[in-house]
Design a protein around this motif. Structure first.
Motif, short mmCIF file in Angstrom:
data_model
loop_
_atom_site.label_atom_id
_atom_site.label_comp_id
_atom_site.label_asym_id
_atom_site.label_seq_id
_atom_site.Cartn_x
_atom_site.Cartn_y
_atom_site.Cartn_z
N GLY A 173 0.80 -1.22 0.00
CA GLY A 173 0.00 0.00 0.00
C GLY A 173 0.83 1.26 0.00
N SER A 174 0.24 2.35 0.46
CA SER A 174 0.91 3.66 0.48
C SER A 174 2.12 3.63 1.39
N ASP A 199 -5.99 3.15 4.38
CA ASP A 199 -5.18 3.34 3.17
C ASP A 199 -6.05 3.24 1.94
N TYR A 248 -5.03 2.52 -2.33
CA TYR A 248 -3.92 2.32 -3.25
C TYR A 248 -4.32 1.42 -4.42
N THR A 252 -1.88 -9.06 -2.42
CA THR A 252 -1.37 -7.73 -2.08
C THR A 252 -0.22 -7.79 -1.08
N LYS A 291 2.69 0.32 -4.23
CA LYS A 291 1.68 1.22 -4.79
C LYS A 291 2.20 1.88 -6.05
#
Length: 319
Positions: free
Chosen positions: A157-158, A212, A214, A301, A306
């Motif tokens: 993610g971010s 989050d 993304y 994931t 990202k």
């Protein structure tokens, strides 16, 4: 040299200079480099200021934006000054010592910007009744005391999300297929699925936070929300770090009380929701069964990076 007020995309810098000639200082040279690895601590062209040249201002001076600083990233910085001499020439000081520092996570200000972007594409909602978690058979067989225990979230993610590498929780899904209203039969995480009634994890005693937003170089986007029982360790972690969502009316994951006292649940249709529950979960509260679909590993994931170029899910600060 000292750094102050380090944020995800800025810092204040000050240093001690010789009093003699200080009033003739006209420029500061600030040389900033991303620290690529632990052994990398040298500047390119130490004798030539290749970075920011700033007019002399009262210290401490704010450094931001010019380098598009990224959150949670290690940097090195050094400074030198230029002094105008009586003959009109300039004298440039030696470089200062090199200082290492790391930028901070996103603050709630940046997370609220990310939240607004996520809300803009969340779209319609669909009803659901269960949370589920897919894993290999061994995961459920080896569960300690027949309980799934929280683990530290990975770095997917971010880059600036404050939950990455810090928040402990258990990942669940709740997305359903549009045509059946049931969880999909495919999963990237394993062929065995634990299902639990939604109200056992999400109810009037559960707080919900935005974590989050993304994507991973694809057309679909992920939203992470955190479910934390009120007053729990996870709830205390999230307070002040993550934007709180209204339990019954947010556009990602909602829990509403019906007239008969029962709870109904809805999830966003146009994003893929990842739900982190912050407390242990007894396997006896749900069921484990094998799914009939495939393991689509491309959808995993785990530690996913990202897409920093996506205009939909990036904000102006950092990556």
């Amino acid at each position: 040299m000292e750094l102050h007020n380090v944020t995800c995309d800025s810092f204040k810098i000050s240093w001690i200079m010789e009093t003699r000639g200080q009033d003739r200082i006209t420029h500061y040279f600030v040389d900033l480099n991303k620290k690529e690895d632990k052994s990398s601590n040298k500047f390119k062209h130490m004798d030539v200021p290749t970075k920011l040249v700033a007019k002399a201002v009262p210290l401490p001076m704010m450094v931001r934006g010019h380098w598009f600083l990224s959150p949670r990233t290690e940097y090195t910085v050094a400074v030198q000054t230029a002094t105008k001499q009586p003959d009109g020439e300039y004298a440039v000081s030696a470089w200062s010592e090199i200082v290492e520092f790391c930028t901070a996570d996103y603050s709630t200000v940046q997370l609220k910007q990310l939240l607004l972007k996520a809300e803009a594409i969340a779209g319609r909602t669909l009803p659901f009744t269960v949370f589920y978690r897919n894993q290999q058979r061994e995961y459920f067989q080896d569960a300690q005391c027949c309980r799934m225990l929280p683990s530290v979230k990975d770095n997917s993610g971010s880059h600036g999300s404050p939950i990455s590498g810090k928040l402990e929780g258990i990942f669940f899904s709740c997305n359903t297929e549009f045509n059946t209203g049931r969880p999909p039969q495919d999963s990237p995480y394993g062929p065995h699925r634990f299902q639990i009634q939604a109200d056992l994890l999400f109810n009037q005693n559960t707080n919900i936070y935005f974590g989050d937003f993304y994507c991973m170089y694809t057309s679909y986007h992920y939203v992470i929300v955190v479910l934390a029982p009120s007053g729990s360790k996870g709830d205390i972690f999230c307070r002040g770090k993550l934007p709180a969502l209204d339990r019954s009316s947010n556009c990602f994951l909602s829990c509403s009380e019906e007239e008969d006292g029962s709870l109904s649940f809805r999830h966003a249709q146009d994003v893929i929701l990842e739900v982190i529950y912050t407390e242990p979960v007894d396997l006896s509260l749900g069921t484990v069964s094998q799914i009939s679909g495939h393991q689509l590993m491309s959808l995993s994931t785990l530690n996913a990076k990202k897409d920093p170029s996506c205009k939909v899910c990036n904000i102006s600060v950092g990556r």
